[in-house]
Structures are given as structure tokens and as C-alpha cells.
Design a protein around this motif. Sequence first.
Motif, short mmCIF file in Angstrom:
data_model
loop_
_atom_site.label_atom_id
_atom_site.label_comp_id
_atom_site.label_asym_id
_atom_site.label_seq_id
_atom_site.Cartn_x
_atom_site.Cartn_y
_atom_site.Cartn_z
N LEU A 48 1.13 -1.08 0.14
CA LEU A 48 0.06 -0.07 0.17
C LEU A 48 1.06 1.17 0.01
CD1 LEU A 48 -2.44 -1.35 2.30
CD2 LEU A 48 -3.71 -0.48 0.08
N ALA A 49 2.43 1.35 0.20
CA ALA A 49 2.81 2.23 0.68
C ALA A 49 3.36 2.67 -0.76
CB ALA A 49 4.01 1.98 1.73
N SER A 50 3.94 1.63 -1.97
CA SER A 50 3.90 1.45 -3.16
C SER A 50 2.56 1.33 -4.20
CB SER A 50 4.67 0.69 -3.13
OG SER A 50 5.39 0.58 -2.56
N PRO A 51 2.42 3.38 -4.26
CA PRO A 51 0.51 2.90 -4.89
C PRO A 51 1.24 3.24 -6.64
CG PRO A 51 1.47 4.99 -4.41
CD PRO A 51 2.40 4.51 -3.53
N GLU A 52 2.03 2.95 -6.81
CA GLU A 52 2.61 3.43 -8.32
C GLU A 52 2.40 1.72 -8.79
OE1 GLU A 52 5.47 3.74 -6.39
OE2 GLU A 52 4.43 6.00 -6.24
N THR A 53 2.59 0.47 -7.98
CA THR A 53 2.56 -0.71 -8.96
C THR A 53 2.07 -1.15 -7.80
OG1 THR A 53 4.73 -0.94 -7.27
CG2 THR A 53 5.46 -0.61 -9.35
N PHE A 54 1.09 -0.90 -7.01
CA PHE A 54 -0.04 -1.96 -5.89
C PHE A 54 -0.62 -1.10 -5.78
CE2 PHE A 54 -2.12 -3.22 -2.23
CZ PHE A 54 -2.42 -4.23 -2.21
N ALA A 55 -2.25 -1.64 -6.09
CA ALA A 55 -3.33 -0.73 -6.34
C ALA A 55 -4.30 -1.98 -6.09
CB ALA A 55 -3.98 -0.17 -7.00
N ALA A 56 -5.28 -1.54 -4.77
CA ALA A 56 -6.43 -3.01 -3.74
C ALA A 56 -7.74 -1.35 -3.49
CB ALA A 56 -6.36 -3.36 -2.55
N TYR A 57 -8.94 -2.17 -3.89
CA TYR A 57 -10.30 -1.09 -4.35
C TYR A 57 -10.95 -2.38 -3.12
CZ TYR A 57 -8.14 2.25 -7.35
OH TYR A 57 -7.64 2.52 -8.08
N VAL A 58 -11.64 -1.02 -2.37
CA VAL A 58 -12.48 -1.91 -1.66
C VAL A 58 -13.94 -1.30 -1.70
CG1 VAL A 58 -10.80 -2.57 0.03
CG2 VAL A 58 -12.26 -0.49 0.69
N VAL A 59 -14.74 -1.73 -0.96
CA VAL A 59 -16.43 -1.49 -0.39
C VAL A 59 -16.40 -1.82 0.52
CG1 VAL A 59 -18.55 -1.81 -0.91
CG2 VAL A 59 -17.27 -2.03 -2.73
N ASP A 60 -17.44 -0.28 1.26
CA ASP A 60 -17.25 -0.22 2.89
C ASP A 60 -18.94 -0.91 3.16
OD1 ASP A 60 -14.45 0.35 3.89
OD2 ASP A 60 -14.95 2.18 2.71
N ASP A 61 -18.75 -1.36 3.42
CA ASP A 61 -20.26 -1.47 4.91
C ASP A 61 -20.36 -0.45 5.31
OD1 ASP A 61 -23.39 -2.36 5.34
OD2 ASP A 61 -22.37 -2.93 6.95
N ALA A 112 -13.30 -0.98 -11.21
CA ALA A 112 -11.74 -0.39 -10.21
C ALA A 112 -10.50 -0.51 -10.70
CB ALA A 112 -11.70 0.12 -8.89
N LEU A 113 -9.86 -1.56 -10.36
CA LEU A 113 -8.54 -2.16 -11.03
C LEU A 113 -8.13 -2.40 -11.76
CD1 LEU A 113 -5.82 -2.86 -8.69
CD2 LEU A 113 -7.22 -5.37 -9.08
N MET A 114 -8.82 -2.25 -12.97
CA MET A 114 -8.97 -2.96 -14.38
C MET A 114 -8.68 -1.07 -14.70
SD MET A 114 -8.08 -6.04 -14.94
CE MET A 114 -7.83 -5.80 -16.75
N ASP A 115 -9.34 -0.73 -13.94
CA ASP A 115 -9.55 0.87 -15.09
C ASP A 115 -7.95 1.43 -14.07
OD1 ASP A 115 -11.73 0.85 -16.28
OD2 ASP A 115 -12.69 1.80 -14.57
N TRP A 116 -7.25 1.16 -12.97
CA TRP A 116 -6.11 1.54 -12.62
C TRP A 116 -5.04 1.11 -13.53
CZ3 TRP A 116 -2.34 -1.35 -10.49
CH2 TRP A 116 -1.38 -0.31 -9.57
#
Length: 160
Positions: A48-61, A112-116
Motif C-alpha cells: 500500500l506504500a507503493s501506489p505506483e505498482t500496487f492498488a487495492a479497491y474495496v467496498v465498505d458497509d 476499478a482495479l482494471m481501470d487503474w
Amino acid sequence: MNDIQVRRAGMDDAESLVRLRGLMLAAMGNDIDGPWQASAVEWFAGQLASPETFAAYVVDDPDAGVVAGAAGNVFEHPPGPNDLTTVRGHLYNVSTEPAFRRRGLARACVVALMDWFENETGVGQVELHATDYGIELYRDLGFIEAKYPSLRFRTAKARP
């Protein structure tokens, strides 16, 4: 939860990503007991500290917190005749809490990840390992089976 709100995971989401990973691994028939979670939290925090090479997308309740997510990273790969790019994407850790499944949450996170991958990286191809449960989602999004099977070798370091 009618309107799906996807957000990019931040540093505070490492533990939630590990919890979702545990759900996914258990659904795949793995015994998830053991010390792996602490290592995984540390690993996700580093990613998560490397936003150029890693991304995660989440949904909150509002009550349950993070209930779905998808993660991916960029890795170097040599160009070839069908892909001149020098990086590829790997999509993984797609999981939804059981009580929130069949609502399109995982799909929204993957989109969302594919868009990234498409808009914020130089990735030419995205790869994944699909379970029987998720394969139709990926096919619907345009993924195709590779011509050659994926094989794996575990070194002594990975063996329990």
C-alpha cells in the motif's frame, strides 16, 4: 447497500485485505490457521506504500466495515510479439464477505482495479488465477484462458 461505492484502499486497510484474503483462501479449501496473517498484514502495508505498482479497491458497509475487495500489482516482464509493453499486471485477492455476496461488489472492485491498470500504469496485459466460483466474472470482463497452463513449484521455504 444499493449504491456501490468503491474506494482505493489506504494504509489503514492492510488488516481488512488480509481478512478478505483469508476468506478467499478458505473458500479455496485451504486451512487458514497459522502465523501467515501477521506476515500478510506487513506485506500489504508495504504494498500500500507503493501506489505506483500496487492498488487495492474495496467496498465498505457502514456497519461491517470493508466487505469486498480486489488487489493487483505491476511487475516487470519482457516484451514479446503480442505485447510490446515491459510490465504486466497481476490481479488477485478478490473476495467478498459471505453475507454481502451476489451484489456486484467484487465486480465493482475488479472494474476499478482494471481501470487503474488501464489508465495509471503501463501494463499491457493482466493475469490472474481464477477459481470455479469467480471464473464467469472474469470471462464477462473480457479475460480469456491462456493457451498454456499455469504451473507452480514450491521451494522448501514455502512448504509448511
